[in-house]
Design a protein around this motif. Structure first.
Motif, PDB file in Angstrom:
ATOM      1  N   VAL A 144      -4.975  32.081   3.765  1.00 44.36           N
ATOM      2  CA  VAL A 144      -5.449  31.100   2.793  1.00 44.36           C
ATOM      3  C   VAL A 144      -4.234  30.454   2.127  1.00 44.36           C
ATOM      4  O   VAL A 144      -3.168  31.070   2.013  1.00 44.36           O
ATOM      5  N   ASP A 145      -4.398  29.201   1.717  1.00 44.93           N
ATOM      6  CA  ASP A 145      -3.355  28.486   0.983  1.00 44.93           C
ATOM      7  C   ASP A 145      -3.636  28.649  -0.504  1.00 44.93           C
ATOM      8  O   ASP A 145      -4.643  28.129  -1.000  1.00 44.93           O
ATOM      9  N   PRO A 146      -2.794  29.354  -1.253  1.00 41.04           N
ATOM     10  CA  PRO A 146      -3.079  29.604  -2.668  1.00 41.04           C
ATOM     11  C   PRO A 146      -3.047  28.347  -3.519  1.00 41.04           C
ATOM     12  O   PRO A 146      -3.525  28.345  -4.648  1.00 41.04           O
ATOM     13  N   THR A 147      -2.480  27.245  -2.985  1.00 42.11           N
ATOM     14  CA  THR A 147      -2.412  26.010  -3.764  1.00 42.11           C
ATOM     15  C   THR A 147      -3.627  25.113  -3.546  1.00 42.11           C
ATOM     16  O   THR A 147      -3.802  24.135  -4.263  1.00 42.11           O
ATOM     17  N   ALA A 148      -4.459  25.432  -2.556  1.00 42.49           N
ATOM     18  CA  ALA A 148      -5.644  24.615  -2.274  1.00 42.49           C
ATOM     19  C   ALA A 148      -6.753  24.982  -3.252  1.00 42.49           C
ATOM     20  O   ALA A 148      -6.979  26.163  -3.547  1.00 42.49           O
ATOM     21  N   ASP A 149      -7.466  23.963  -3.752  1.00 41.89           N
ATOM     22  CA  ASP A 149      -8.518  24.194  -4.745  1.00 41.89           C
ATOM     23  C   ASP A 149      -9.562  25.188  -4.240  1.00 41.89           C
ATOM     24  O   ASP A 149     -10.271  24.923  -3.268  1.00 41.89           O
ATOM     25  N   HIS A 150      -9.650  26.337  -4.888  1.00 41.76           N
ATOM     26  CA  HIS A 150     -10.741  27.296  -4.697  1.00 41.76           C
ATOM     27  C   HIS A 150     -10.845  27.869  -3.288  1.00 41.76           C
ATOM     28  O   HIS A 150     -11.842  28.528  -2.978  1.00 41.76           O
ATOM     29  N   GLU A 151      -9.855  27.658  -2.414  1.00 41.02           N
ATOM     30  CA  GLU A 151      -9.980  28.173  -1.047  1.00 41.02           C
ATOM     31  C   GLU A 151     -10.080  29.693  -1.045  1.00 41.02           C
ATOM     32  O   GLU A 151     -10.939  30.273  -0.372  1.00 41.02           O
ATOM     33  N   TRP A 152      -9.198  30.335  -1.825  1.00 33.68           N
ATOM     34  CA  TRP A 152      -9.227  31.800  -1.878  1.00 33.68           C
ATOM     35  C   TRP A 152     -10.539  32.290  -2.488  1.00 33.68           C
ATOM     36  O   TRP A 152     -11.184  33.188  -1.964  1.00 33.68           O
ATOM     37  N   ALA A 153     -10.948  31.679  -3.608  1.00 30.90           N
ATOM     38  CA  ALA A 153     -12.159  32.129  -4.303  1.00 30.90           C
ATOM     39  C   ALA A 153     -13.396  31.928  -3.439  1.00 30.90           C
ATOM     40  O   ALA A 153     -14.296  32.786  -3.403  1.00 30.90           O
ATOM     41  N   ALA A 154     -13.472  30.801  -2.733  1.00 29.78           N
ATOM     42  CA  ALA A 154     -14.641  30.521  -1.891  1.00 29.78           C
ATOM     43  C   ALA A 154     -14.722  31.520  -0.741  1.00 29.78           C
ATOM     44  O   ALA A 154     -15.809  32.039  -0.421  1.00 29.78           O
ATOM     45  N   LEU A 155     -13.595  31.802  -0.116  1.00 30.22           N
ATOM     46  CA  LEU A 155     -13.589  32.742   1.000  1.00 30.22           C
ATOM     47  C   LEU A 155     -13.944  34.144   0.523  1.00 30.22           C
ATOM     48  O   LEU A 155     -14.737  34.846   1.164  1.00 30.22           O
ATOM     49  N   ARG A 156     -13.373  34.543  -0.606  1.00 30.14           N
ATOM     50  CA  ARG A 156     -13.689  35.853  -1.156  1.00 30.14           C
ATOM     51  C   ARG A 156     -15.176  35.959  -1.501  1.00 30.14           C
ATOM     52  O   ARG A 156     -15.820  36.986  -1.234  1.00 30.14           O
ATOM     53  N   HIS A 157     -15.745  34.902  -2.069  1.00 32.97           N
ATOM     54  CA  HIS A 157     -17.173  34.906  -2.419  1.00 32.97           C
ATOM     55  C   HIS A 157     -18.048  35.059  -1.179  1.00 32.97           C
ATOM     56  O   HIS A 157     -19.024  35.830  -1.182  1.00 32.97           O
ATOM     57  N   VAL A 158     -17.703  34.338  -0.117  1.00 31.50           N
ATOM     58  CA  VAL A 158     -18.489  34.403   1.117  1.00 31.50           C
ATOM     59  C   VAL A 158     -18.433  35.808   1.711  1.00 31.50           C
ATOM     60  O   VAL A 158     -19.463  36.370   2.124  1.00 31.50           O
ATOM     61  N   PHE A 159     -17.262  36.403   1.757  1.00 28.98           N
ATOM     62  CA  PHE A 159     -17.138  37.742   2.321  1.00 28.98           C
ATOM     63  C   PHE A 159     -17.838  38.785   1.449  1.00 28.98           C
ATOM     64  O   PHE A 159     -18.493  39.690   1.958  1.00 28.98           O
ATOM     65  N   THR A 160     -17.708  38.668   0.143  1.00 33.74           N
ATOM     66  CA  THR A 160     -18.371  39.611  -0.752  1.00 33.74           C
ATOM     67  C   THR A 160     -19.885  39.537  -0.585  1.00 33.74           C
ATOM     68  O   THR A 160     -20.575  40.568  -0.556  1.00 33.74           O
ATOM     69  N   SER A 161     -20.415  38.320  -0.472  1.00 32.02           N
ATOM     70  CA  SER A 161     -21.859  38.147  -0.283  1.00 32.02           C
ATOM     71  C   SER A 161     -22.336  38.783   1.016  1.00 32.02           C
ATOM     72  O   SER A 161     -23.482  39.235   1.121  1.00 32.02           O
ATOM     73  N   ALA A 162     -21.449  38.788   2.024  1.00 31.59           N
ATOM     74  CA  ALA A 162     -21.806  39.372   3.315  1.00 31.59           C
ATOM     75  C   ALA A 162     -21.489  40.867   3.380  1.00 31.59           C
ATOM     76  O   ALA A 162     -21.719  41.501   4.420  1.00 31.59           O
ATOM     77  N   ILE A 211       0.844  -1.195   0.000  1.00 28.07           N
ATOM     78  CA  ILE A 211       0.000   0.000   0.000  1.00 28.07           C
ATOM     79  C   ILE A 211       0.880   1.245   0.000  1.00 28.07           C
ATOM     80  O   ILE A 211       1.781   1.387   0.828  1.00 28.07           O
ATOM     81  N   THR A 212       0.631   2.146  -0.945  1.00 28.65           N
ATOM     82  CA  THR A 212       1.338   3.427  -1.003  1.00 28.65           C
ATOM     83  C   THR A 212       0.332   4.551  -0.818  1.00 28.65           C
ATOM     84  O   THR A 212      -0.848   4.413  -1.151  1.00 28.65           O
ATOM     85  N   ILE A 213       0.802   5.689  -0.312  1.00 28.81           N
ATOM     86  CA  ILE A 213      -0.072   6.840  -0.083  1.00 28.81           C
ATOM     87  C   ILE A 213       0.531   8.073  -0.737  1.00 28.81           C
ATOM     88  O   ILE A 213       1.741   8.301  -0.656  1.00 28.81           O
ATOM     89  N   HIS A 214      -0.301   8.842  -1.420  1.00 29.86           N
ATOM     90  CA  HIS A 214       0.118  10.077  -2.101  1.00 29.86           C
ATOM     91  C   HIS A 214      -0.779  11.200  -1.581  1.00 29.86           C
ATOM     92  O   HIS A 214      -1.986  11.185  -1.791  1.00 29.86           O
ATOM     93  N   ILE A 215      -0.176  12.175  -0.884  1.00 24.81           N
ATOM     94  CA  ILE A 215      -0.929  13.283  -0.304  1.00 24.81           C
ATOM     95  C   ILE A 215      -0.788  14.513  -1.191  1.00 24.81           C
ATOM     96  O   ILE A 215       0.315  14.866  -1.604  1.00 24.81           O
ATOM     97  N   GLU A 216      -1.909  15.171  -1.466  1.00 24.74           N
ATOM     98  CA  GLU A 216      -1.923  16.378  -2.289  1.00 24.74           C
ATOM     99  C   GLU A 216      -2.808  17.442  -1.641  1.00 24.74           C
ATOM    100  O   GLU A 216      -3.818  17.111  -0.999  1.00 24.74           O
ATOM    101  N   VAL A 217      -2.457  18.696  -1.810  1.00 22.84           N
ATOM    102  CA  VAL A 217      -3.339  19.792  -1.409  1.00 22.84           C
ATOM    103  C   VAL A 217      -4.529  19.883  -2.353  1.00 22.84           C
ATOM    104  O   VAL A 217      -5.654  20.173  -1.948  1.00 22.84           O
TER     105      VAL A 217
END
Length: 299
Positions: free
Chosen positions: A181-199, A103-109
């Protein structure tokens, strides 16, 4: 260039140097570089179109060689996952159930990267997450089974933060804080920005890829950060749910049909669900959230 370097496991300057060597060997400019990124030249498009089949053939050759190295009778399982407290418990359960399997494991952001590794036969199964409002693009030939349709994002903040004593924190209470925010994580920045903009809020966002630095910034009170609810607070910090759960994700087990039998996939999913439940119940805050708001993992 930054994302390509990250995926290749090298620094951006090293990748730039390597590209210049390739351009020198070929005798022409392959990319134009500007403030908005790098784009292929006409020569670059020509080279890319001919290089992609070569790269695919090499990947297939490496996979076949690894298959042969395992041996005709050897069992192998290639597991991929996002970074999570769940991974250790999942692997422990798989090892206990399949003691003779390599068994091998590959971890990715990035879950997108894990899906591509599945599609190109470099992984058999992968634990992935999909940020609400930002769907993953599942390649042809990759299926999934949902572990939990709605995992909330909690927020990590200093134990000395004025809001740290609250059981649930409203987003507006943290609008004056810097958010990591981690710029390499999928959509983390965009999701957070969207939530704050909506509020109607506009907090400062700080890009940090190193978890140790991020934890120190949070503990010192310099910033707050979104985090998985299964995470454990680092010294000097607390984890709290956000009011209304504005940030959520869907967690799934993804695989290539034919790579494993239905029985094997079902067992792997059950192992993952058990590991997730164990990680969730170790966290008092998440255990309380689950008791109030959510169905058990796998349902």
């Amino acid at each position: 260039m930054r994302k390509a370097a990250l995926q290749l496991g090298m620094t951006q300057p090293s990748l730039t140097t390597q590209l210049r060597r390739i351009e020198g060997a070929i005798g022409g400019l392959l990319f134009t570089r500007g403030q908005t990124g790098s784009r292929p030249t006409p020569l670059g498009h020509s080279v890319l179109s001919r290089a992609r089949p070569i790269v695919a053939d090499m990947s297939a050759l490496i996979t076949a060689a690894r298959d042969a190295a395992v041996g005709a009778d050897g069992a192998r399982l290639r597991v991929g996952s996002i970074g999570s407290r769940v991974v250790t418990g999942w692997l422990r359960r798989i090892h206990a159930r399949l003691p003779d399997t390599d068994i091998t494991i590959h971890i990715e952001v990035s879950s997108h990267t894990l899906l591509q590794l599945l599609a190109t036969n470099q992984l058999d199964v992968a634990f992935v997450h999909e940020t609400a409002g930002f769907p993953l693009e599942f390649p042809a030939g990759v299926d999934r089974r949902v572990l939990t349709a709605r995992e909330p994002k909690f927020v990590a903040l200093a134990a000395t933060h004025p809001a740290a004593g609250r059981r649930v924190i409203a987003l507006a209470e943290l609008a004056g804080d810097s958010w990591i925010v981690d710029p390499t994580a999928d959509h983390e920045w965009a999701a957070l920005r969207h939530v704050f903009t909506s509020a109607g809020l506009d907090p400062r966002l700080v890009h940090v890829r190193d978890n140790t630095t991020a934890a120190d910034l949070v503990a010192s009170g310099e910033a707050v950060r979104p985090c998985q609810p299964t995470a454990e607070p680092t010294p000097g910090t607390v984890l709290r749910p956000l009011l209304g759960d504005p940030l959520t994700a869907e967690l799934s087990l993804a695989w290539r049909p034919g790579a494993l039998s239905v029985v094997e996939l079902s067992a792997l999913f059950d192992d993952l669900a058990a590991a997730y439940t164990a990680a969730a119940t170790r966290n008092d805050t998440y255990r309380a959230w689950l008791a109030r708001d959510a169905a058990p993992p796998g349902q």
